[in-house]
Every structure is written in structure tokens, then in C-alpha cells.
Design a protein around this motif. Structure first.
Motif, PDB file in Angstrom:
ATOM      1  N   GLN A  64       0.808  -1.212   0.000  1.00 45.87           N
ATOM      2  CA  GLN A  64       0.000   0.000   0.000  1.00 45.87           C
ATOM      3  C   GLN A  64       0.850   1.274   0.000  1.00 45.87           C
ATOM      4  OE1 GLN A  64      -2.767  -0.651   3.327  1.00 45.87           O
ATOM      5  NE2 GLN A  64      -4.358  -1.094   1.815  1.00 45.87           N
ATOM      6  N   GLY A 124      -6.490  -1.500  -2.020  1.00 49.06           N
ATOM      7  CA  GLY A 124      -7.249  -2.218  -1.009  1.00 49.06           C
ATOM      8  C   GLY A 124      -8.116  -1.256  -0.230  1.00 49.06           C
ATOM      9  N   ASN A 125      -9.220  -1.765   0.297  1.00 50.83           N
ATOM     10  CA  ASN A 125     -10.158  -0.923   1.032  1.00 50.83           C
ATOM     11  C   ASN A 125      -9.812  -0.797   2.507  1.00 50.83           C
ATOM     12  OD1 ASN A 125     -11.907  -0.444  -1.222  1.00 50.83           O
ATOM     13  ND2 ASN A 125     -12.577  -2.560  -1.020  1.00 50.83           N
ATOM     14  N   LEU A 126      -9.091  -1.771   3.035  1.00 50.03           N
ATOM     15  CA  LEU A 126      -8.707  -1.763   4.439  1.00 50.03           C
ATOM     16  C   LEU A 126      -7.295  -1.215   4.575  1.00 50.03           C
ATOM     17  CD1 LEU A 126     -10.067  -5.294   5.389  1.00 50.03           C
ATOM     18  CD2 LEU A 126     -11.161  -3.073   5.798  1.00 50.03           C
ATOM     19  N   ASP A 130      -7.465   0.069  10.445  1.00 50.82           N
ATOM     20  CA  ASP A 130      -8.568  -0.852  10.741  1.00 50.82           C
ATOM     21  C   ASP A 130      -8.179  -1.872  11.813  1.00 50.82           C
ATOM     22  OD1 ASP A 130     -10.685   0.021   8.896  1.00 50.82           O
ATOM     23  OD2 ASP A 130      -9.245  -0.528   7.349  1.00 50.82           O
ATOM     24  N   THR A 145      -7.874 -10.550   6.885  1.00 50.80           N
ATOM     25  CA  THR A 145      -8.812  -9.896   5.961  1.00 50.80           C
ATOM     26  C   THR A 145      -8.122  -8.758   5.214  1.00 50.80           C
ATOM     27  OG1 THR A 145     -10.671 -10.497   7.384  1.00 50.80           O
ATOM     28  CG2 THR A 145     -11.042  -8.706   5.808  1.00 50.80           C
ATOM     29  N   TRP A 146      -7.340  -7.957   5.931  1.00 49.25           N
ATOM     30  CA  TRP A 146      -6.601  -6.848   5.319  1.00 49.25           C
ATOM     31  C   TRP A 146      -5.598  -7.377   4.290  1.00 49.25           C
ATOM     32  CZ3 TRP A 146      -1.797  -4.354   7.841  1.00 49.25           C
ATOM     33  CH2 TRP A 146      -1.342  -3.283   7.083  1.00 49.25           C
ATOM     34  N   ASP A 149      -7.393  -8.513   1.247  1.00 47.06           N
ATOM     35  CA  ASP A 149      -7.924  -7.345   0.542  1.00 47.06           C
ATOM     36  C   ASP A 149      -6.845  -6.688  -0.320  1.00 47.06           C
ATOM     37  OD1 ASP A 149      -9.870  -5.152   0.071  1.00 47.06           O
ATOM     38  OD2 ASP A 149      -8.569  -3.986   1.407  1.00 47.06           O
ATOM     39  N   HIS A 152      -5.848  -9.007  -3.274  1.00 46.89           N
ATOM     40  CA  HIS A 152      -6.823  -8.975  -4.371  1.00 46.89           C
ATOM     41  C   HIS A 152      -6.782  -7.656  -5.147  1.00 46.89           C
ATOM     42  CE1 HIS A 152      -8.419 -12.896  -3.802  1.00 46.89           C
ATOM     43  NE2 HIS A 152      -8.786 -12.653  -2.560  1.00 46.89           N
ATOM     44  N   ALA A 153      -6.386  -6.567  -4.499  1.00 42.58           N
ATOM     45  CA  ALA A 153      -6.263  -5.292  -5.214  1.00 42.58           C
ATOM     46  C   ALA A 153      -5.226  -5.402  -6.335  1.00 42.58           C
ATOM     47  CB  ALA A 153      -5.889  -4.175  -4.243  1.00 42.58           C
ATOM     48  N   ASN A 155      -4.662  -8.008  -8.174  1.00 41.67           N
ATOM     49  CA  ASN A 155      -5.064  -9.192  -8.934  1.00 41.67           C
ATOM     50  C   ASN A 155      -4.449  -9.263 -10.338  1.00 41.67           C
ATOM     51  OD1 ASN A 155      -6.630 -11.611  -9.213  1.00 41.67           O
ATOM     52  ND2 ASN A 155      -8.011 -10.451 -10.534  1.00 41.67           N
TER      53      ASN A 155
END
Length: 174
Positions: A64, A124-126, A130, A145-146, A149, A152-153, A155
Motif C-alpha cells: 500500500q 485495497g479498502n482496508l 482498521d 482480511t486486510w 484485501d 486482491h487489489a 489481482n
């Protein structure tokens, strides 16, 4: 880890010490500087014991914040996420040098296979914020989960991570 300000300067990026994090969008008042402070605080107080969580924690944050890491940062961290999350490799502290060695060999024959930073705020959304204030069982669940996430961003670059990851598995995990 390299000094984030020096690394950002090399890439012509000015770090912001106000508002939300300019890279991941974490809910901070002190920008990317506070985002890293939170990351370092959590790493030193909550993540340390379990090697697996230390690695997926680092991978998610590094992916990120590509602008403050080296050129092949994304390749290394996405490949490790592939190995841990997709291939269920039990990651240990003895393995990063082996993966780095495999990455170095891959870079020689594929110098253009760099995984670029995704657009800002699309990584990622997280975010690390978080994880703040969670109890240990909630923390471990949210950490996974983070990591998923963020994985997958990226991908569209999984094929590159898979190539290097499978080379690693074939040499070191069989």
C-alpha cells in the motif's frame, strides 16, 4: 527498512504529514507519517510473536506504500503473499533470503516484469488503522482480511507473483 523520506525523494514524491494517508487512505490526521507510526507501533506491540502474521502484516503495508520502498518491492511482497495466502507455505524467518535470491535471479532474465504501484487509494479498502483497538482474536482475523484485501487489489499482477513463487516452491519447498 530504508528511510521513507529518502526513498520518496528518490522517486520525486513529497510526503504529507497531514490528513489521511496519501497512499492507502488510512484514517489519520498526520498523513503517511502517522500511518507509518501506527504500523510501527502495532508491529512492535501486537504482531511480533507469530511469524506468519508478521509477514502478511508487512506485505500488506508495503504494497500500500510502494512509493517509499525499493523498485522491486511490489514483486517481493506480492510473491510472498501468493506463497502464504494461495499456496499455504508456512513462512519462517529463514525463508526471506531464499525468496530474495529467487527474485534476484528472476530480475536478471525479466528486467521489465516490475509490478507497479497501483493508483493511490486503489490498493485495497482496508488499512492499518482498521487494526487499531482490536482485541487479539479480532486483530488476527482483521489482519488476515486486510492482507487478502490488498492481495486482491493487485489481482492483475498475480501471474508475475505466481511465476516467481512457483520457482521458489520448486527449488526450496519440495
Amino acid at each position: 527498512m530504508q528511510n521513507i523520506e529518502r526513498q520518496a525523494q528518490k522517486k520525486g514524491v513529497k510526503l504529507k504529514a497531514y490528513g489521511q494517508c496519501q497512499f492507502c487512505g488510512s484514517n489519520t490526521a498526520g498523513g503517511v507519517i502517522e500511518c507509518f507510526d501506527i504500523f510501527n507501533h502495532i508491529a512492535s506491540h501486537f504482531v511480533g510473536g507469530n511469524g506468519l502474521s508478521q509477514f502478511i502484516y508487512t506485505d500488506a503495508h508495503c504494497l500500500q506504500h510502494s512509493e517509499v520502498h525499493g523498485r522491486w518491492n511490489n514483486n517481493l511482497h506480492l510473491t510472498r503473499q501468493y506463497l502464504i495466502l494461495e499456496r499455504n507455505i508456512e513462512w519462517e524467518y529463514s525463508k526471506p533470503p531464499l525468496l530474495s535470491d529467487m527474485m534476484d535471479k528472476y530480475k536478471l532474465s525479466h528486467p521489465d516484469a516490475l509490478i507497479p504501484a497501483l493508483p493511490v487509494l486503489e490498493r485495497g479498502n482496508l488499512t492499518v488503522t482498521d487494526l487499531v483497538g482490536l482485541k487479539q482474536d479480532e486483530f488476527e482475523s482483521m489482519l488476515l482480511t486486510w492482507a487478502i484485501d490488498v492481495y486482491h487489489a493487485y489481482n492483475q499482477f498475480h501471474a508475475i507473483a505466481k511465476i516467481v513463487g512457483d520457482l521458489y516452491i520448486n527449488k526450496y519447498e519440495r
